[in-house]
Write an enzyme that holds these catalytic residues in place. Sequence first.
Site, PDB file in Angstrom:
ATOM      1  N   GLY A   1       0.814  -1.231   0.000  1.00 25.65           N
ATOM      2  CA  GLY A   1       0.000   0.000   0.000  1.00 25.65           C
ATOM      3  C   GLY A   1       0.840   1.269   0.000  1.00 25.65           C
TER       4      GLY A   1
ATOM      5  N   GLN B   1       3.688   3.997  -2.069  1.00 30.29           N
ATOM      6  CA  GLN B   1       3.483   5.013  -3.110  1.00 30.29           C
ATOM      7  C   GLN B   1       2.991   4.401  -4.420  1.00 30.29           C
ATOM      8  OE1 GLN B   1       3.490   8.099  -2.498  1.00 30.29           O
ATOM      9  NE2 GLN B   1       5.402   8.914  -1.700  1.00 30.29           N
TER      10      GLN B   1
ATOM     11  N   GLY C   1       1.545   1.433  -4.786  1.00 30.89           N
ATOM     12  CA  GLY C   1       0.243   0.815  -4.539  1.00 30.89           C
ATOM     13  C   GLY C   1      -0.885   1.836  -4.585  1.00 30.89           C
TER      14      GLY C   1
ATOM     15  N   ALA D   1       8.296  -5.667  -7.549  1.00 24.00           N
ATOM     16  CA  ALA D   1       9.347  -5.591  -6.515  1.00 24.00           C
ATOM     17  C   ALA D   1      10.725  -5.919  -7.101  1.00 24.00           C
ATOM     18  CB  ALA D   1       9.020  -6.551  -5.379  1.00 24.00           C
TER      19      ALA D   1
ATOM     20  N   HIS E   1      16.078  -5.952 -15.791  1.00 23.47           N
ATOM     21  CA  HIS E   1      15.825  -4.608 -15.264  1.00 23.47           C
ATOM     22  C   HIS E   1      17.033  -4.181 -14.420  1.00 23.47           C
ATOM     23  CE1 HIS E   1      13.600  -1.147 -14.076  1.00 23.47           C
ATOM     24  NE2 HIS E   1      13.469  -1.504 -12.822  1.00 23.47           N
TER      25      HIS E   1
HETATM   26  C1  LMR Z   1      12.879   1.821 -11.225  1.00 23.52           C
HETATM   27  O1  LMR Z   1      13.504   1.498 -12.226  1.00 23.52           O
HETATM   28  O2  LMR Z   1      12.387   2.941 -11.074  1.00 23.52           O
HETATM   29  C2  LMR Z   1      12.658   0.817 -10.139  1.00 23.52           C
HETATM   30  O3  LMR Z   1      13.276  -0.390 -10.468  1.00 23.52           O
HETATM   31  C3  LMR Z   1      13.095   1.300  -8.808  1.00 23.52           C
HETATM   32  C4  LMR Z   1      14.598   1.444  -8.675  1.00 23.52           C
HETATM   33  O4  LMR Z   1      15.129   1.049  -7.633  1.00 23.52           O
HETATM   34  O5  LMR Z   1      15.243   1.986  -9.568  1.00 23.52           O
END
Ligand code: LMR
Length: 314
Positions: free
Chosen positions: A14, A16, A18, A125, A181
Amino acid sequence: MTQTRKKKIGLIGGGQIGGNLALIAVQKNLGDVVLFDIPAAEGLVKGKALDINQLSAVDGYDCRVTGTTDWKDVAGSDVIIITAGVPRKPGMSREDLLDINLKIMRDVAANIKTHAPGAFVINVANPLDAMVFALQKISELPKHMVVGMAGVLDTSRFKCFVAEALGCSIRDVEALVLGGHGDDMVPLVRHTTVGGVPLTELLAQDKLDAIVKRTREGGAELVGLYKTGSAYFAPASSAISMAESFLLDRKRILPAAALLEGQYGINGYFFGVPVQIGAGGVEKILTPKLDESEKAALEKSFQSVKKTVDSVKL
Ligand code: LMR
């Protein structure tokens, strides 16, 4: 008149992101929202739910938000978006969050398995590719019903920087960011077009390199600005675009971390690739033709993801 059942969207976390997810979901009339968090955050989720419900009365949205700390309220969700976990702070990498967020993911995934095994689950996450791997393994949900949100966010950042550099509408930028990522993600510059014109004909190499670098460091740039947390508006919108494509069977082609089984020469890992998302979840995995340097960049990104995933103890 045929009655269609209102969809249910479970938001786990819950904070930011969320709160923004809940807001965008009702503004798009996607379905009723359950905003879940742990008992220590009960006031936060109940407050955000009440606040958004009052806004939807002003604007006339018919979807309701419920704030809860009880997993039973999440039962039967069509879509679940996980943002539970700790964000990084300046100086940290996403991988630094592995241990703490894995602990949280173990609990979340087990509860999804019990309460919402039919849901399409989107993980936000971090470290994203490792968290979505753990989520699928622990929840044992079908592989096509579990994805990681990152490619949409990374691609959106890339497009934003391209449009800014050219001073043109972002609507005319077509682009794709592949891979994990992390700092080795692969913006496909050669495949990017602006109004049908190759980006490589519009910007010099040094400008292109700067955009690629800024995209790769897009999350860290925001962590540096916010100081106490990470991005929340763009991640929320990105996850909603994936949820919407599933709920409305839009069959959009979106980059997502999906379980690869031989595609791109990768087996058994979640990795950012273009997928088709429709009512069946991940309905297709697309494999664009890459040249040797793109393949090498993707392999580098995969090795970073693999290193983190291989260190996950379930
Ligand atoms: C993002 O790319 O904004 C997210 O993965 C958060 C982060 O820690 O960069």
